[in-house]
Structures are given as C-alpha cells and as structure tokens.
Design a protein around this motif. Structure first.
Motif, short mmCIF file in Angstrom:
data_model
loop_
_atom_site.label_atom_id
_atom_site.label_comp_id
_atom_site.label_asym_id
_atom_site.label_seq_id
_atom_site.Cartn_x
_atom_site.Cartn_y
_atom_site.Cartn_z
N LEU A 297 -8.65 -43.75 13.70
CA LEU A 297 -9.75 -43.36 12.82
C LEU A 297 -9.87 -41.83 12.73
O LEU A 297 -9.63 -41.12 13.70
CB LEU A 297 -11.06 -43.94 13.33
N THR A 298 -10.28 -41.36 11.54
CA THR A 298 -10.47 -39.92 11.33
C THR A 298 -11.90 -39.64 10.90
O THR A 298 -12.60 -40.52 10.39
CB THR A 298 -9.51 -39.39 10.25
N LEU A 299 -12.31 -38.39 11.06
CA LEU A 299 -13.63 -37.99 10.60
C LEU A 299 -13.77 -38.18 9.10
O LEU A 299 -14.83 -38.58 8.60
CB LEU A 299 -13.88 -36.52 10.95
N ARG A 300 -12.72 -37.92 8.37
CA ARG A 300 -12.75 -38.07 6.91
C ARG A 300 -13.07 -39.52 6.53
O ARG A 300 -13.88 -39.79 5.63
CB ARG A 300 -11.42 -37.63 6.30
N GLU A 301 -12.42 -40.48 7.23
CA GLU A 301 -12.67 -41.89 6.94
C GLU A 301 -14.12 -42.27 7.26
O GLU A 301 -14.78 -42.98 6.49
CB GLU A 301 -11.74 -42.77 7.78
N LEU A 302 -14.62 -41.81 8.41
CA LEU A 302 -15.99 -42.14 8.82
C LEU A 302 -16.99 -41.55 7.83
O LEU A 302 -17.96 -42.22 7.44
CB LEU A 302 -16.26 -41.62 10.23
N ALA A 303 -16.76 -40.32 7.44
CA ALA A 303 -17.67 -39.68 6.49
C ALA A 303 -17.66 -40.40 5.15
O ALA A 303 -18.71 -40.56 4.49
CB ALA A 303 -17.27 -38.21 6.31
N ALA A 304 -16.50 -40.88 4.74
CA ALA A 304 -16.39 -41.59 3.46
C ALA A 304 -17.21 -42.88 3.47
O ALA A 304 -17.74 -43.29 2.42
CB ALA A 304 -14.93 -41.90 3.16
N LYS A 305 -17.33 -43.52 4.62
CA LYS A 305 -18.13 -44.74 4.72
C LYS A 305 -19.60 -44.48 4.41
O LYS A 305 -20.34 -45.39 4.02
CB LYS A 305 -18.00 -45.35 6.12
N GLU A 306 -20.04 -43.25 4.60
CA GLU A 306 -21.43 -42.88 4.31
C GLU A 306 -21.55 -42.02 3.06
O GLU A 306 -22.63 -41.50 2.77
CB GLU A 306 -22.03 -42.13 5.51
N ALA A 307 -20.43 -41.88 2.34
CA ALA A 307 -20.40 -41.06 1.12
C ALA A 307 -20.90 -39.64 1.41
O ALA A 307 -21.69 -39.07 0.65
CB ALA A 307 -21.24 -41.71 0.02
N MET A 308 -20.46 -39.07 2.52
CA MET A 308 -20.83 -37.72 2.91
C MET A 308 -19.59 -36.85 3.00
O MET A 308 -18.48 -37.35 3.17
CB MET A 308 -21.51 -37.70 4.28
N SER A 309 -19.81 -35.56 2.94
CA SER A 309 -18.73 -34.64 3.26
C SER A 309 -18.52 -34.68 4.78
O SER A 309 -19.42 -35.07 5.54
CB SER A 309 -19.09 -33.21 2.84
N THR A 310 -17.34 -34.28 5.21
CA THR A 310 -17.06 -34.28 6.65
C THR A 310 -18.03 -33.39 7.40
O THR A 310 -18.52 -33.73 8.49
CB THR A 310 -15.61 -33.80 6.91
N ARG A 311 -18.37 -32.26 6.83
CA ARG A 311 -19.28 -31.31 7.48
C ARG A 311 -20.68 -31.92 7.64
O ARG A 311 -21.28 -31.84 8.71
CB ARG A 311 -19.34 -30.02 6.66
N THR A 312 -21.18 -32.54 6.56
CA THR A 312 -22.52 -33.15 6.64
C THR A 312 -22.53 -34.31 7.62
O THR A 312 -23.46 -34.46 8.42
CB THR A 312 -22.95 -33.65 5.25
#
Length: 336
Positions: free
Chosen positions: A247-262
């Motif tokens: 798993l990557t941060l990008r994938e996790l952030a996409a699950k919440e429709a957020m940017s990686t930073r947010t």
C-alpha cells in the motif's frame, strides 16, 4: 520479610497455577480504574476457556475505602496479599491532587516493602507518584497524566518521565497515563503474557480497541473529525482488508479523495501517528495473530501481513518485540 509474610498470607489467592494480580487501592481511589483491572484480567481465558488470572483487591489498612464517587468500598484484605502477587497494580487516587497528597504514607510504604522482588508492578495515571515516591522509578522511563507532568518532574527528577505517551514498559515496572490508557496497559500486559489472540478476545468482550501502542500520543487535539469534514476512516478500513498488498500513501489518500499532503495531515490529527507508522503496526499485529493461530510458514505469514519477505518480517518483529517469528510462535503456543 516478604517470605515470612508470604507464608502467613497463604489462602488469599485460591486458584493454584493462575497468575496472581493484586490491586492495591487507597482512599480517594478512582472506581473506574479498579474496574478496569478486575474486568480485563478477570476475563482473560485460555483457548480451553480456563481463566488465566486471579485478581484480588487489597489496601494498606483494611476497612471502608473512600472513592472519587459518592460511594465507599469495603476492602477486607490487607497488604499481606502483596507478598503472594505476581503482578501488583496501583490505580490512581484523588489524594495525589491534594497539596500534600503525593507523599508516601507509612502504611503505604510498609505495604510496598512486601512486594516480591520478582513481581511485576504497574501504575495507572497518578499511581505513578506512589512508585516514584518509593524509589521504584529512579533511572527508569515512566509516564503519568499529562496534567500532572510538571509536578511529577519537579518532585522526582531522577525519573525519566515521558509525558507524551500512553504507557511505558521498563521490564518489571510499567506505568500508564490517564484512565483510558490503563485499559491499554492492562491489555499490553495480557498480550505480553499470553499473546495477541488472548488480549484481542478480552478487548472484544469489553468493546475497546484491542491495541494502542504505548508510544502513541496521550493527547490528540482533534481525536474526532470536525462535523461534515472528511476523515480517514474509510481508508483505514480498506487498508486493513488489504494489508497483504504494498500500500502507498497515494492509494490511501485516493480512497478519501484527498491530496497526499491533506491526507497525511488529517491522518496524524485523527490517529496521532503517521499513516506509514500505523500501517507497520497493523502489519505486526496481523503477523502476530497468524503466528499464534495458524501453522503457516514464516514466509507465508510475512506475505499475508504485507511484509513481503521473511527477512523483512524478522526485522520488524525484532524491532517491535525483541524476538524472531519462530520464537514468538513457540512462546505463545506454549503460553496457552
């Protein structure tokens, strides 16, 4: 002296072979903290359904004990019980918040002297003041409630106080922060004694989180998302279902429709640690469960938990627990 008192005290614990837990209470005791210890240790059972602990309550001077609520508790057992105990837990008392309440009374000092040298001693919340006053925390890492940290540091400069963690484990002496972290500490001791499967079952029965690391922050300023704001709950749930994947941060952030930073910022606000730290801890817990409950080879356990290789699993388990996967499996299979 402890051996003599132990001979005199035979009979306070009535279940041979069980780990003996004594809860040492005082006037002003926090009723909830007594309940935490008796409930969690009292419901821990082996795979065969046998209780693993026997818990009794004692006090330096038996009788009616005032509590922090509008009730008193009758405690009939005195400090002699401590000479038999394998683990002694000292909950907080409202006395610690009074001007002179942090001093060690003579009856309490005498009681602490009865504890066996090989016994495990733990405190909840301001109970750490008792251990520190007795010199049991000198040179050790410890914690207490963050509101009491400055008073504690001023009074006990020899103690390596960390006011930012939920609990500390320094071998046979353990401390915890506020009331809820007493739950975390008791589950940690059960997990250390009998493995994750037993501790998780106790947590499920009590409807509490099965595992919060001791190093997690005591006080998260935004533990619950603001109304109508996005959170990271869905991403965490999805991650737990897919721990075997890289798993990557990008994938996790996409699950919440957020940017990686947010997502990174909001995750730390809600959980108290970074997303990658959280993922590693969840993978370690998954590996522990598989090692305890299955006969899967170590390399398969590593793959299922998301570590990829047996070498990576060994490295992470050694760093977190100080043991190899095989040693962990052997220890906790024998424990139950």
């Amino acid at each position: 002296m402890a051996n003599m008192c132990k001979n005199q005290a035979m009979g306070f614990f009535t279940r041979p072979g069980r780990h003996r837990v004594a809860v040492l209470v005082r006037h002003g005791m926090l009723v909830m903290e007594l309940g935490i210890v008796t409930r969690l240790f009292g419901t821990a059972k082996s795979a065969d359904g046998e209780p693993l602990y026997e818990v009794v309550t004692c006090t330096p001077e038996p009788g009616q004990i005032r509590t922090d609520a509008d009730v008193t508790v009758s405690v009939g057992l005195g400090p002699e019980v401590l000479a038999e105990a394998d683990t002694v837990v000292i909950p907080a008392s409202s006395i610690e918040y009074e001007p002179s309440g942090q001093d060690l009374t003579e009856p309490l000092a005498r009681a602490l002297e009865l504890i066996r040298p090989d016994a495990r001693i733990a405190s909840i919340c301001s109970g750490a003041f008792v251990l520190a006053a007795a010199g049991l925390l000198d040179g050790r890492k410890a914690t207490t409630h963050w509101r009491s940290a400055l008073d504690f540091q001023a009074k006990f400069p020899k103690v390596a106080l960390d006011p930012n963690v939920l609990y500390t484990d320094d071998g046979n002496v353990l401390t915890s922060a506020g009331v809820a972290s007493g739950i975390d500490l008791c589950l940690h001791m059960i997990r250390r004694d009998h493995g994750a499967a037993v501790a998780n079952e106790v947590a499920r029965g009590t409807v509490v989180s099965p595992h919060r690391e001791g190093g997690q922050a005591q006080f998260i300023r935004r533990p619950v998302p603001e109304p109508q704001s996005s959170s990271t709950v869905a991403a965490r749930a999805w991650a737990l279902e897919n721990l075997d994947r890289p798993l990557t941060l990008r994938e996790l952030a996409a699950k919440e429709a957020m940017s990686t930073r947010t997502f990174t910022r909001r995750f730390r606000d809600e959980v108290g640690i970074s997303a990658l730290q959280w993922l590693t801890r969840q993978r370690i817990e998954r590996a522990r469960q598989l090692l305890e409950e299955t006969d899967l080879p170590v390399d398969r356990v590593a793959a299922e938990a998301g570590f990829g290789t047996a070498a990576s699993l060994r490295q992470h388990l050694q760093a977190a627990l100080g043991v190899s996967p095989s040693a962990y499996r052997n220890t906790f299979r024998e424990a139950v």
